[in-house]
Design a protein around this motif. Structure first.
Motif, PDB file in Angstrom:
ATOM      1  N   ALA A 101      -9.301  -1.831  35.253  1.00  0.00           N
ATOM      2  CA  ALA A 101      -8.849  -1.037  36.392  1.00  0.00           C
ATOM      3  C   ALA A 101      -7.334  -0.984  36.493  1.00  0.00           C
ATOM      4  O   ALA A 101      -6.756   0.024  36.909  1.00  0.00           O
ATOM      5  N   ARG A 102      -6.672  -2.086  36.122  1.00  0.00           N
ATOM      6  CA  ARG A 102      -5.217  -2.145  36.219  1.00  0.00           C
ATOM      7  C   ARG A 102      -4.533  -1.456  35.041  1.00  0.00           C
ATOM      8  O   ARG A 102      -3.432  -0.909  35.175  1.00  0.00           O
ATOM      9  N   GLU A 103      -5.171  -1.480  33.899  1.00  0.00           N
ATOM     10  CA  GLU A 103      -4.600  -0.897  32.680  1.00  0.00           C
ATOM     11  C   GLU A 103      -5.615   0.072  32.083  1.00  0.00           C
ATOM     12  O   GLU A 103      -6.240  -0.189  31.057  1.00  0.00           O
ATOM     13  N   SER A 104      -5.779   1.197  32.762  1.00  0.00           N
ATOM     14  CA  SER A 104      -6.823   2.151  32.355  1.00  0.00           C
ATOM     15  C   SER A 104      -6.332   3.150  31.322  1.00  0.00           C
ATOM     16  O   SER A 104      -7.103   3.993  30.865  1.00  0.00           O
ATOM     17  N   ASP A 105      -5.050   3.097  30.974  1.00  0.00           N
ATOM     18  CA  ASP A 105      -4.540   3.929  29.884  1.00  0.00           C
ATOM     19  C   ASP A 105      -3.623   3.071  29.027  1.00  0.00           C
ATOM     20  O   ASP A 105      -2.973   2.145  29.503  1.00  0.00           O
ATOM     21  N   TRP A 106      -3.575   3.388  27.730  1.00  0.00           N
ATOM     22  CA  TRP A 106      -2.831   2.555  26.780  1.00  0.00           C
ATOM     23  C   TRP A 106      -2.403   3.401  25.598  1.00  0.00           C
ATOM     24  O   TRP A 106      -3.136   4.299  25.185  1.00  0.00           O
ATOM     25  N   GLY A 107      -1.220   3.139  25.086  1.00  0.00           N
ATOM     26  CA  GLY A 107      -0.798   3.943  23.949  1.00  0.00           C
ATOM     27  C   GLY A 107       0.640   3.717  23.564  1.00  0.00           C
ATOM     28  O   GLY A 107       1.125   2.590  23.560  1.00  0.00           O
ATOM     29  N   PHE A 108       1.358   4.818  23.299  1.00  0.00           N
ATOM     30  CA  PHE A 108       2.653   4.756  22.642  1.00  0.00           C
ATOM     31  C   PHE A 108       3.681   5.584  23.385  1.00  0.00           C
ATOM     32  O   PHE A 108       3.585   6.807  23.427  1.00  0.00           O
ATOM     33  N   ILE A 109       4.659   4.905  23.962  1.00  0.00           N
ATOM     34  CA  ILE A 109       5.694   5.634  24.702  1.00  0.00           C
ATOM     35  C   ILE A 109       6.647   6.359  23.759  1.00  0.00           C
ATOM     36  O   ILE A 109       7.214   7.382  24.094  1.00  0.00           O
ATOM     37  N   SER A 110       6.824   5.830  22.548  1.00  0.00           N
ATOM     38  CA  SER A 110       7.750   6.441  21.579  1.00  0.00           C
ATOM     39  C   SER A 110       6.971   6.847  20.333  1.00  0.00           C
ATOM     40  O   SER A 110       7.086   6.214  19.284  1.00  0.00           O
ATOM     41  N   PHE A 111       6.173   7.893  20.443  1.00  0.00           N
ATOM     42  CA  PHE A 111       5.319   8.299  19.322  1.00  0.00           C
ATOM     43  C   PHE A 111       6.162   8.881  18.192  1.00  0.00           C
ATOM     44  O   PHE A 111       6.155   8.375  17.079  1.00  0.00           O
ATOM     45  N   ILE A 112       6.888   9.955  18.467  1.00  0.00           N
ATOM     46  CA  ILE A 112       7.902  10.466  17.541  1.00  0.00           C
ATOM     47  C   ILE A 112       9.025  11.054  18.394  1.00  0.00           C
ATOM     48  O   ILE A 112       8.799  11.431  19.551  1.00  0.00           O
ATOM     49  N   PRO A 113      10.237  11.160  17.859  1.00  0.00           N
ATOM     50  CA  PRO A 113      11.337  11.756  18.626  1.00  0.00           C
ATOM     51  C   PRO A 113      11.001  13.184  19.045  1.00  0.00           C
ATOM     52  O   PRO A 113      10.404  13.946  18.281  1.00  0.00           O
ATOM     53  N   LEU A 114      11.370  13.539  20.259  1.00  0.00           N
ATOM     54  CA  LEU A 114      11.128  14.900  20.738  1.00  0.00           C
ATOM     55  C   LEU A 114      11.814  15.929  19.837  1.00  0.00           C
ATOM     56  O   LEU A 114      11.297  17.031  19.643  1.00  0.00           O
ATOM     57  N   ALA A 115      12.967  15.564  19.295  1.00  0.00           N
ATOM     58  CA  ALA A 115      13.685  16.498  18.418  1.00  0.00           C
ATOM     59  C   ALA A 115      12.843  16.856  17.201  1.00  0.00           C
ATOM     60  O   ALA A 115      12.844  18.007  16.753  1.00  0.00           O
ATOM     61  N   ASP A 116      12.108  15.882  16.657  1.00  0.00           N
ATOM     62  CA  ASP A 116      11.239  16.149  15.505  1.00  0.00           C
ATOM     63  C   ASP A 116      10.007  16.934  15.925  1.00  0.00           C
ATOM     64  O   ASP A 116       9.550  17.834  15.213  1.00  0.00           O
ATOM     65  N   PHE A 117       9.461  16.576  17.086  1.00  0.00           N
ATOM     66  CA  PHE A 117       8.238  17.234  17.557  1.00  0.00           C
ATOM     67  C   PHE A 117       8.479  18.725  17.776  1.00  0.00           C
ATOM     68  O   PHE A 117       7.668  19.570  17.371  1.00  0.00           O
ATOM     69  N   TYR A 118       9.607  19.081  18.406  1.00  0.00           N
ATOM     70  CA  TYR A 118       9.862  20.478  18.746  1.00  0.00           C
ATOM     71  C   TYR A 118      10.597  21.249  17.647  1.00  0.00           C
ATOM     72  O   TYR A 118      10.854  22.436  17.796  1.00  0.00           O
ATOM     73  N   ASP A 119      10.930  20.578  16.559  1.00  0.00           N
ATOM     74  CA  ASP A 119      11.523  21.262  15.408  1.00  0.00           C
ATOM     75  C   ASP A 119      10.394  21.920  14.613  1.00  0.00           C
ATOM     76  O   ASP A 119       9.635  21.254  13.915  1.00  0.00           O
ATOM     77  N   HIS A 120      10.280  23.227  14.719  1.00  0.00           N
ATOM     78  CA  HIS A 120       9.148  23.929  14.100  1.00  0.00           C
ATOM     79  C   HIS A 120       9.116  23.763  12.590  1.00  0.00           C
ATOM     80  O   HIS A 120       8.055  23.889  11.962  1.00  0.00           O
ATOM     81  N   SER A 121      10.263  23.486  11.994  1.00  0.00           N
ATOM     82  CA  SER A 121      10.273  23.299  10.548  1.00  0.00           C
ATOM     83  C   SER A 121       9.571  22.006  10.136  1.00  0.00           C
ATOM     84  O   SER A 121       9.202  21.843   8.967  1.00  0.00           O
ATOM     85  N   LYS A 122       9.363  21.089  11.087  1.00  0.00           N
ATOM     86  CA  LYS A 122       8.703  19.817  10.782  1.00  0.00           C
ATOM     87  C   LYS A 122       7.190  19.982  10.634  1.00  0.00           C
ATOM     88  O   LYS A 122       6.509  19.145  10.039  1.00  0.00           O
ATOM     89  N   GLY A 123       6.626  21.017  11.254  1.00  0.00           N
ATOM     90  CA  GLY A 123       5.211  21.316  11.064  1.00  0.00           C
ATOM     91  C   GLY A 123       4.258  20.796  12.120  1.00  0.00           C
ATOM     92  O   GLY A 123       3.042  20.975  12.000  1.00  0.00           O
ATOM     93  N   PHE A 124       4.772  20.164  13.185  1.00  0.00           N
ATOM     94  CA  PHE A 124       3.864  19.652  14.220  1.00  0.00           C
ATOM     95  C   PHE A 124       3.467  20.746  15.214  1.00  0.00           C
ATOM     96  O   PHE A 124       2.427  20.653  15.858  1.00  0.00           O
ATOM     97  N   ILE A 125       4.298  21.757  15.336  1.00  0.00           N
ATOM     98  CA  ILE A 125       4.003  22.896  16.206  1.00  0.00           C
ATOM     99  C   ILE A 125       4.013  24.163  15.361  1.00  0.00           C
ATOM    100  O   ILE A 125       5.010  24.480  14.713  1.00  0.00           O
ATOM    101  N   VAL A 126       2.898  24.864  15.350  1.00  0.00           N
ATOM    102  CA  VAL A 126       2.758  26.120  14.619  1.00  0.00           C
ATOM    103  C   VAL A 126       2.147  27.146  15.563  1.00  0.00           C
ATOM    104  O   VAL A 126       1.132  26.879  16.214  1.00  0.00           O
ATOM    105  N   ASP A 127       2.777  28.304  15.667  1.00  0.00           N
ATOM    106  CA  ASP A 127       2.314  29.356  16.586  1.00  0.00           C
ATOM    107  C   ASP A 127       2.184  28.813  18.003  1.00  0.00           C
ATOM    108  O   ASP A 127       1.211  29.119  18.722  1.00  0.00           O
ATOM    109  N   ASP A 128       3.169  27.985  18.398  1.00  0.00           N
ATOM    110  CA  ASP A 128       3.235  27.416  19.750  1.00  0.00           C
ATOM    111  C   ASP A 128       2.004  26.560  20.061  1.00  0.00           C
ATOM    112  O   ASP A 128       1.585  26.435  21.207  1.00  0.00           O
ATOM    113  N   THR A 129       1.433  25.955  19.008  1.00  0.00           N
ATOM    114  CA  THR A 129       0.219  25.151  19.154  1.00  0.00           C
ATOM    115  C   THR A 129       0.393  23.818  18.431  1.00  0.00           C
ATOM    116  O   THR A 129       0.919  23.770  17.325  1.00  0.00           O
ATOM    117  N   CYS A 130      -0.042  22.737  19.083  1.00  0.00           N
ATOM    118  CA  CYS A 130      -0.070  21.440  18.409  1.00  0.00           C
ATOM    119  C   CYS A 130      -1.494  20.880  18.472  1.00  0.00           C
ATOM    120  O   CYS A 130      -2.299  21.287  19.331  1.00  0.00           O
TER     121      CYS A 130
END
Length: 343
Positions: A101-130
């Motif tokens: 109940a106290r820790e109902s979500d868990w994961g990664f605060i620093s998954f990848i840099p936002l600069a890499d995520f939103y850089d379309h040349s990196k391939g994570f976003i294609v046609d505005d879709t991830c």
């Protein structure tokens, strides 16, 4: 959903496709609810980062609000950010956690840099879709109990507040680091490889940074030196030109985290404050640059106008000389006078 089996466990996969990513105007977004292993789950993503300049992602117990008091749910899971251009560059993070109940979500605060995520040349976003996947291990009850009772590995997160109200994201950030990227630092705990030379350099000049942590627990020391390493790495790798509002906000968070570990930071604080002050410097620098460019443009315009004036002055002088010549021996008469024809 897909099933993947490995020795002693089975993974089931949920795929979440997020379209029109650029149109999202929200701090966080949840996937639709899905069921794996008889439990309800959701993926939680912070598209602009959870108070950091990284993409933040978590696995959430989707039915936490309806479960009875004292509930727990152990799960080993992976969160995957699909690279739609090159599958070999797909980002995968794995961890395990006992949800409650106290820790109902868990994961990664620093998954990848936002600069890499939103850089379309990196391939994570294609046609505005991830595309994001959650791969959840479905274990037998006896195996689940055995894993739950075992001593947690170093990479497992330390209990943190629910992320929406998280005041100190550092514990989650430690868990986001793959074990093969961690090395022992002087027998005090494991930290990122990139931090070790920086910490060694500081230790050579300020031995007290280690002395003040020797009586702490190993886990506490790991957090402490990770926090110090993050600040040192930031100051080492960032340039003056990088210190915009977002970078200053990130450094402020790292500094506030570091201060909680009771280091003697009198030697470091002036450098941090100077870096934080770079935002004002950059704003003033931009203003100075703008005014300089304006002055340069006006000076150039002035030169053009002066050149035009000089040219006109030459033409005027030539015209005056010509006037003198044509007026020589010329007498003006009254053009309105009568011509006459004599007496």
């Amino acid at each position: 959903m897909e099933n993947q089996e490995s020795i002693g466990e089975t993974f089931e996969t949920f795929k979440w496709t997020i379209k029109d990513l650029s149109k999202l105007n929200t701090k966080k977004i949840y996937s639709q609810e899905f069921f794996i292993g008889g439990h309800s789950w959701r993926i939680l993503m912070f598209p602009k980062g959870n108070k950091v300049v990284y993409l933040s992602m978590y696995l959430d117990a989707g039915d936490a609000a309806t479960l009875p008091n004292g509930w727990t749910r152990f799960s080993k899971f992976q969160l995957v950010l699909i690279n739609q251009v090159n599958s070999k560059m797909t980002e995968v993070r794995e961890t395990q956690h006992t949800f409650n109940a106290r820790e109902s979500d868990w994961g990664f605060i620093s998954f990848i840099p936002l600069a890499d995520f939103y850089d379309h040349s990196k391939g994570f976003i294609v046609d505005d879709t991830c595309i994001i996947e959650a791969k959840i291990s479905v274990s037998h009850p006896e195996l689940e109990k055995k894993v739950d009772e075992a001593a947690p590995p170093i990479s497992v997160q330390v209990p943190a507040k629910p992320i929406e109200h998280a005041d100190n994201p550092l514990p989650m950030d430690i868990s986001a680091i793959p074990i093969d990227e961690l090395v022992d630092f002087r027998g005090l705990g494991k930290v990122e490889k990139a931090f070790v030379p920086l910490l060694d350099e500081v230790y050579a000049k300020h031995p007290s940074v280690i002395g003040c942590q020797k009586k702490r627990s190993r886990r506490f020391s790991e957090w402490a030196f990770t926090a110090l390493g993050r600040v040192l790495h930031f100051l080492k790798t960032k340039k003056v030109r990088d210190m915009d509002e977002e970078a200053c906000s990130h450094l402020q968070i790292l500094w506030e985290e570091l201060e909680t570990f009771r280091f003697n930071l009198t030697w470091l604080e002036p450098h941090v404050q100077s870096a934080l002050g770079m935002k004002n410097y950059m704003e003033r620098s931009a203003k100075v640059k703008s005014v300089k460019e304006n002055v340069a443009a006006l000076e150039m315009e002035m030169k053009k106008l002066k050149a035009m004036v000089a040219s006109v002055e030459v033409d005027l002088e030539m015209a005056r000389r010509e006037l003198v010549k044509v007026e020589e021996g010329f007498e003006e008469i009254d053009l309105d006078g009568e011509l006459g024809y004599g007496p």
